[in-house]
Design a protein around this motif. Structure first.
Motif, short mmCIF file in Angstrom:
data_model
loop_
_atom_site.label_atom_id
_atom_site.label_comp_id
_atom_site.label_asym_id
_atom_site.label_seq_id
_atom_site.Cartn_x
_atom_site.Cartn_y
_atom_site.Cartn_z
N ARG A 51 0.97 -1.33 -0.16
CA ARG A 51 -0.03 -0.02 0.05
C ARG A 51 1.02 1.01 -0.12
NH1 ARG A 51 -5.24 1.06 1.38
NH2 ARG A 51 -5.64 -0.89 2.16
N ASP A 52 0.67 2.20 -0.78
CA ASP A 52 1.51 3.34 -0.80
C ASP A 52 0.82 4.61 -0.26
OD1 ASP A 52 -0.41 4.44 -2.62
OD2 ASP A 52 0.96 4.04 -4.63
N ALA A 53 1.68 5.71 -0.46
CA ALA A 53 0.99 6.68 0.34
C ALA A 53 -0.26 7.22 -0.36
CB ALA A 53 2.01 7.99 0.42
N LYS A 54 -0.52 6.93 -1.55
CA LYS A 54 -1.81 7.51 -2.26
C LYS A 54 -2.81 6.24 -2.00
CE LYS A 54 0.46 10.18 -5.63
NZ LYS A 54 0.68 10.64 -7.01
N ASP A 55 -2.64 5.54 -1.29
CA ASP A 55 -3.71 4.29 -0.95
C ASP A 55 -3.97 3.34 -1.85
OD1 ASP A 55 -4.20 3.94 1.68
OD2 ASP A 55 -6.35 4.64 1.45
N GLN A 56 -2.75 3.41 -2.92
CA GLN A 56 -2.78 2.46 -3.93
C GLN A 56 -2.30 0.95 -3.60
OE1 GLN A 56 -0.76 4.68 -6.94
NE2 GLN A 56 -2.74 5.22 -7.86
N LEU A 57 -3.03 -0.10 -3.63
CA LEU A 57 -2.54 -1.31 -3.70
C LEU A 57 -1.78 -2.19 -4.50
CD1 LEU A 57 -5.88 -2.67 -1.90
CD2 LEU A 57 -4.06 -1.37 -0.82
N LEU A 58 -0.94 -3.00 -4.06
CA LEU A 58 -0.36 -4.18 -4.92
C LEU A 58 -1.04 -4.62 -5.94
CD1 LEU A 58 2.60 -5.40 -5.29
CD2 LEU A 58 1.47 -7.30 -4.13
N ALA A 59 -0.64 -4.54 -7.38
CA ALA A 59 -1.59 -5.24 -8.30
C ALA A 59 -2.10 -6.54 -8.02
CB ALA A 59 -0.62 -5.21 -9.61
N PRO A 60 -3.59 -6.83 -8.27
CA PRO A 60 -4.16 -8.21 -7.99
C PRO A 60 -3.40 -9.11 -8.51
CG PRO A 60 -5.59 -6.39 -8.54
CD PRO A 60 -4.48 -5.63 -9.04
N GLU A 61 -2.75 -9.10 -9.76
CA GLU A 61 -1.89 -10.23 -10.51
C GLU A 61 -0.80 -10.70 -9.41
OE1 GLU A 61 -0.80 -13.38 -12.86
OE2 GLU A 61 -2.73 -12.78 -12.24
N THR A 62 -0.23 -9.56 -9.20
CA THR A 62 1.38 -9.65 -8.48
C THR A 62 0.74 -10.30 -7.14
OG1 THR A 62 2.13 -7.85 -9.62
CG2 THR A 62 3.39 -8.45 -7.35
N ALA A 63 -0.15 -9.86 -6.39
CA ALA A 63 -0.72 -10.27 -5.03
C ALA A 63 -1.18 -11.79 -5.19
CB ALA A 63 -1.85 -9.38 -4.65
N ARG A 64 -1.63 -12.19 -6.24
CA ARG A 64 -1.97 -13.63 -6.60
C ARG A 64 -0.86 -14.40 -6.65
NH1 ARG A 64 -3.96 -17.37 -10.96
NH2 ARG A 64 -2.48 -16.09 -12.36
N LEU A 65 0.11 -14.06 -7.46
CA LEU A 65 1.38 -14.75 -7.56
C LEU A 65 2.06 -14.98 -6.09
CD1 LEU A 65 2.67 -13.81 -11.02
CD2 LEU A 65 1.31 -15.49 -10.42
N LEU A 66 2.38 -13.77 -5.41
CA LEU A 66 3.13 -13.78 -4.24
C LEU A 66 2.31 -14.64 -3.22
CD1 LEU A 66 5.43 -12.56 -2.78
CD2 LEU A 66 4.02 -10.58 -2.15
N THR A 67 1.11 -14.46 -3.06
CA THR A 67 0.22 -15.42 -2.23
C THR A 67 0.47 -16.87 -2.47
OG1 THR A 67 -1.54 -13.61 -2.09
CG2 THR A 67 -2.02 -16.08 -1.30
N GLU A 68 0.57 -17.47 -3.93
CA GLU A 68 0.83 -18.69 -4.40
C GLU A 68 2.26 -19.22 -3.90
OE1 GLU A 68 0.15 -22.54 -5.34
OE2 GLU A 68 -1.23 -20.89 -5.29
N VAL A 69 3.17 -18.31 -3.93
CA VAL A 69 4.58 -18.63 -3.38
C VAL A 69 4.55 -18.58 -1.80
CG1 VAL A 69 6.78 -17.31 -3.02
CG2 VAL A 69 5.78 -17.20 -5.34
#
Length: 214
Positions: free
Chosen positions: A143-161
């Protein structure tokens, strides 16, 4: 179903990539953000020391100029180290491996995850670090200073890892049961907490599963 819901469903249902795939866009400067405070403190001490030494035989302007050069060189050296330590991460779900630069390791070798939280202008920046203690490591901005979140696809891959990893809290001989692990190792996460923060990063006013805030 809304467009946002449809997009989220597509991301979840999409097959995992084959072969080596990038784990999100690479921003090595996130690693520098974690180290820049201590680096400036140490660099400032060195600069002050150099200034004091030069003041014994030269004028103030020259002493200050040399001190600024020392501080700049030190911070540049730290930036170079971070750049080399946190290159673009790659993952391979076929072989179950993660790679950063010259480091390659199996997902099962991944043994730690950390969360860094920094308040900024009424918001809160969340930086997530995961990897092998003496091997490849990855840093992403949840989450950045503008409240933007990690891209859903990146989050999905990272979660699987993470699901295939061996992330756990560090252990101390003085605390064999791990009762005080959160206080002995601030910022470190259990596997369950690591997956939770990646899937749903805490908002600016939400409680954190860690004790440290930088």
């Amino acid at each position: 179903m809304s467009d946002d819901s449809a997009d989220a469903t597509d991301v979840v249902a999409a097959p995992l990539p084959t072969g080596w795939a990038r784990l999100g866009p690479h921003k090595w400067s996130m690693g520098l953000a974690q180290k820049i405070g201590p680096s400036i403190a140490i660099g400032g001490y060195l600069a002050a020391f150099v200034t004091a030494q030069f003041l014994r035989g030269v004028d103030w302007p020259l002493a200050i100029a040399v001190a600024v050069l020392v501080l700049g060189a030190f911070v540049a050296a730290v930036a170079l180290f971070i750049h080399l330590r946190f290159p673009q991460p790659w993952v391979n779900f076929d072989t179950g491996e993660i790679r950063t630069g010259r480091y390659t390791a199996s997902f099962v070798d991944i043994d730690f995850a950390r969360l860094f939280a920094a308040p900024k202008r009424g918001s809160r920046i969340l930086t997530f670090q995961v990897g092998v203690t003496k091997g490849p490591q990855v840093i992403v901005r949840l989450r950045d200073a503008k409240d933007q979140l990690l891209a859903p696809e990146t989050a999905r891959l990272l979660t699987e890892v993470l699901r295939r990893s061996s992330v756990r809290m560090p252990q101390s001989n003085d605390d064999p049961t791990g009762r005080f692990a959160r206080y002995n190792f601030p910022g470190y996460l259990t596997l369950e907490d690591a997956i939770a923060v990646v899937e749903s990063p805490p908002g600016p006013k939400d409680p954190l599963p860690v004790e440290s805030v930088i």
